[in-house]
Design a protein around this motif. Structure first.
Motif: not given
Length: 197
Positions: A51-61, A190-197
């Motif tokens: 999950i953390l890796c996917t979110y990081l890739i999303f941010i970098l993209h 916002v939902f995805l951000m809460i999910l990652v946290i």
């Protein structure tokens, strides 16, 4: 990505690495397992790391799209036009609900399923709003109700005058749908951000 790879290695390697990395230790609950003498739940750690890796890739993209894309290209101008510019124009056109009592009555009529309400107003802006809301009367799910809510809050004349750069002749109804899409995407973000946290 390194933590994802680490979670697929042997547990003894994870135990040797955790004391050296202050980020990996809480990720794998290293100190808690050492204190209780229990083994690390690798499956949970894999899910968290992925999950953390996917979110990081999303941010970098996202950063790449924002700063390294050619802003003169038609694709950039098109997306900016139908998202940011249209949404900004909508926000600038929002009016006070107290000034549109007749529209609020139609709004209540649609939601409370009362009898037909006569459209006897001379204001073109209100007549357009009523027409758009009447079209939604027979399809009262949450999305249509929220669409009506967006219509009722905006000065359609002002919103129509603030035209888009690429889609100059895009209709008001379509632009309201684009605003609704932007709000929906923001809520998902916002939902995805809460999910990652």
């Amino acid at each position: 990505m390194f933590y994802v790879i680490l979670t697929f290695m042997d547990e003894s390697i994870v135990y040797r690495y955790c004391p050296l990395d202050t980020t990996a230790a809480p990720l794998f609950h290293y100190y808690e397992h050492m204190k209780n003498g229990t083994s690390i739940n690798i499956v949970d750690c894999r899910i968290t790391a992925i999950i953390l890796c996917t979110y990081l890739i999303f941010i970098l993209h996202s950063e790449y799209m924002l700063f390294l894309t050619d802003r003169d290209s038609i694709s950039w101008r098109l997306l900016y036009d139908i998202s940011n510019r249209n949404y900004d124009n909508y926000l600038k056109s929002i009016i006070n609900l107290k000034k549109i009592d007749s529209i609020r009555s139609v709004f209540r009529m649609i939601f409370l399923d009362n009898q037909e309400y006569p459209m006897n107003t001379d204001d073109d802006d209100e007549r357009i709003k009523m027409t758009m809301m009447m079209k939604m009367k027979n399809r009262q799910n949450f999305l249509n109700k929220y669409f009506n809510h967006l219509i009722i809050n905006v000065d359609l004349q002002k919103f129509r005058k603030s035209k888009l750069n690429v889609f100059n002749y895009c209709g008001v109804e379509t632009r309201i749908y684009l605003v609704f899409t932007m709000i929906l995407l923001h809520l998902i973000d916002v939902f995805l951000m809460i999910l990652v946290i």
